[in-house]
Design an enzyme around this catalytic site. Sequence first.
Site, PDB file in Angstrom:
ATOM      1  N   GLY A   1      34.355  48.025  32.542  1.00 36.51           N
ATOM      2  CA  GLY A   1      34.939  47.308  31.486  1.00 36.51           C
ATOM      3  C   GLY A   1      36.052  48.109  30.859  1.00 36.51           C
ATOM      4  O   GLY A   1      36.516  47.684  29.539  1.00 36.51           O
ATOM      5  N   SER A   2      36.588  49.024  31.530  1.00 35.33           N
ATOM      6  CA  SER A   2      37.739  49.843  30.658  1.00 35.33           C
ATOM      7  C   SER A   2      38.821  48.807  30.452  1.00 35.33           C
ATOM      8  O   SER A   2      39.736  48.760  29.357  1.00 35.33           O
ATOM      9  CB  SER A   2      38.359  50.931  31.552  1.00 35.33           C
ATOM     10  OG  SER A   2      38.671  50.557  32.773  1.00 35.33           O
ATOM     11  N   ASN A   3      39.213  47.900  31.426  1.00 33.54           N
ATOM     12  CA  ASN A   3      40.275  46.887  31.089  1.00 33.54           C
ATOM     13  C   ASN A   3      39.975  45.959  30.055  1.00 33.54           C
ATOM     14  O   ASN A   3      40.800  45.356  29.170  1.00 33.54           O
ATOM     15  CB  ASN A   3      40.893  46.180  32.377  1.00 33.54           C
ATOM     16  CG  ASN A   3      42.028  46.940  33.194  1.00 33.54           C
ATOM     17  OD1 ASN A   3      42.744  47.551  32.617  1.00 33.54           O
ATOM     18  ND2 ASN A   3      41.511  47.536  34.684  1.00 33.54           N
TER      19      ASN A   3
ATOM     20  N   LYS B   1      25.617  30.198  44.698  1.00 40.26           N
ATOM     21  CA  LYS B   1      26.990  30.329  44.362  1.00 40.26           C
ATOM     22  C   LYS B   1      27.594  29.280  43.355  1.00 40.26           C
ATOM     23  O   LYS B   1      28.175  29.378  42.329  1.00 40.26           O
ATOM     24  CB  LYS B   1      28.061  30.361  45.638  1.00 40.26           C
ATOM     25  CG  LYS B   1      29.594  30.556  45.161  1.00 40.26           C
ATOM     26  CD  LYS B   1      30.462  30.677  46.228  1.00 40.26           C
ATOM     27  CE  LYS B   1      31.873  31.055  45.829  1.00 40.26           C
ATOM     28  NZ  LYS B   1      32.374  32.038  45.238  1.00 40.26           N
TER      29      LYS B   1
ATOM     30  N   MET C   1      34.267  41.208  40.164  1.00 43.78           N
ATOM     31  CA  MET C   1      34.441  41.355  41.854  1.00 43.78           C
ATOM     32  C   MET C   1      33.312  40.303  42.646  1.00 43.78           C
ATOM     33  O   MET C   1      32.804  40.723  43.536  1.00 43.78           O
ATOM     34  CB  MET C   1      33.644  42.778  41.943  1.00 43.78           C
ATOM     35  CG  MET C   1      34.143  43.946  41.183  1.00 43.78           C
ATOM     36  SD  MET C   1      35.908  44.159  41.847  1.00 43.78           S
ATOM     37  CE  MET C   1      35.713  44.557  43.385  1.00 43.78           C
ATOM     38  N   LYS C   2      34.002  38.860  42.135  1.00 43.30           N
ATOM     39  CA  LYS C   2      33.365  37.875  42.818  1.00 43.30           C
ATOM     40  C   LYS C   2      34.443  37.071  43.029  1.00 43.30           C
ATOM     41  O   LYS C   2      35.282  36.747  42.051  1.00 43.30           O
ATOM     42  CB  LYS C   2      32.300  37.145  41.764  1.00 43.30           C
ATOM     43  CG  LYS C   2      31.481  36.168  42.440  1.00 43.30           C
ATOM     44  CD  LYS C   2      30.359  36.582  43.418  1.00 43.30           C
ATOM     45  CE  LYS C   2      29.585  35.537  44.019  1.00 43.30           C
ATOM     46  NZ  LYS C   2      28.898  35.750  45.047  1.00 43.30           N
ATOM     47  N   ILE C   3      34.413  36.371  44.140  1.00 43.89           N
ATOM     48  CA  ILE C   3      35.629  35.420  44.470  1.00 43.89           C
ATOM     49  C   ILE C   3      34.953  34.025  43.721  1.00 43.89           C
ATOM     50  O   ILE C   3      33.995  33.564  44.299  1.00 43.89           O
ATOM     51  CB  ILE C   3      35.717  35.259  45.968  1.00 43.89           C
ATOM     52  CG1 ILE C   3      36.002  36.530  46.802  1.00 43.89           C
ATOM     53  CG2 ILE C   3      36.667  34.333  46.398  1.00 43.89           C
ATOM     54  CD1 ILE C   3      37.432  37.204  46.150  1.00 43.89           C
ATOM     55  N   LEU C   4      35.960  33.277  42.941  1.00 45.85           N
ATOM     56  CA  LEU C   4      35.591  32.128  42.523  1.00 45.85           C
ATOM     57  C   LEU C   4      35.922  30.925  43.427  1.00 45.85           C
ATOM     58  O   LEU C   4      36.972  30.946  44.211  1.00 45.85           O
ATOM     59  CB  LEU C   4      36.215  32.111  41.265  1.00 45.85           C
ATOM     60  CG  LEU C   4      35.894  33.092  40.312  1.00 45.85           C
ATOM     61  CD1 LEU C   4      37.068  32.870  39.012  1.00 45.85           C
ATOM     62  CD2 LEU C   4      34.713  32.886  39.626  1.00 45.85           C
TER      63      LEU C   4
ATOM     64  N   HIS D   1      45.409  43.092  39.972  1.00 40.24           N
ATOM     65  CA  HIS D   1      45.108  43.672  41.356  1.00 40.24           C
ATOM     66  C   HIS D   1      45.894  45.328  41.427  1.00 40.24           C
ATOM     67  O   HIS D   1      46.904  45.110  41.212  1.00 40.24           O
ATOM     68  CB  HIS D   1      45.486  42.850  42.256  1.00 40.24           C
ATOM     69  CG  HIS D   1      45.086  43.355  43.627  1.00 40.24           C
ATOM     70  ND1 HIS D   1      43.706  43.047  44.154  1.00 40.24           N
ATOM     71  CD2 HIS D   1      46.004  43.879  44.742  1.00 40.24           C
ATOM     72  CE1 HIS D   1      43.896  43.602  45.388  1.00 40.24           C
ATOM     73  NE2 HIS D   1      44.944  44.218  45.824  1.00 40.24           N
TER      74      HIS D   1
END
Length: 185
Positions: free
Chosen positions: A13-15, A61, A86-89, A105
């Site tokens: 969660g740094s960003n 999903k 880290m999950k593709i929507l 990215h």
Amino acid sequence: MATNVAILASGSGSNFQNIAESDLDITIKVLIVDNPNAYAIERAKKLDIPYRVVDRKHYTKETFEKEILDILKECDVELVVLAGFMKILSPNFISKYEDKIINLHPSLLPSFKGPEGIKDAFEYGVKVTGVTVHYVDSGIDTGKIIAQEAVGVEDTDTLETLEEKIHEIEYRLYIEALKMVLEEL
């Protein structure tokens, strides 16, 4: 009038914290994490930002995404910001927030797409890599680019030093790109 934002994260969660502590004209309505052990939760608690855990292990999903969409609707979210999510929507999810989902990215897209952008660039031996902020579309790291910045790779760099250089750029560039996006809303 501040824009209502949700931040989605999976890890440290740094960003997320960087965005929360910025001067952006936003209200972070909720942090949504898909990992119940994500350190981002601790950051949210310290920042007094509401958070929700949607543990992907307990959902299909489709139901996972429906739960997140329900939270976004409940919180009246206008912009979704991915910060190490880290999950593709799915295309269905993305269509609900078309041109309203932003991702960061750690490479100069279109090169080195996917979850290991820094490592892939380093192992390939490039002399220049970088950071990209882009809109999310139905492809993997293929959406319209909002901002990019190059990062030189020195012969003395290790994977760890390159990661540090990339992260330093990420913190600044993500804020700059989000300012541009907010001006267009």
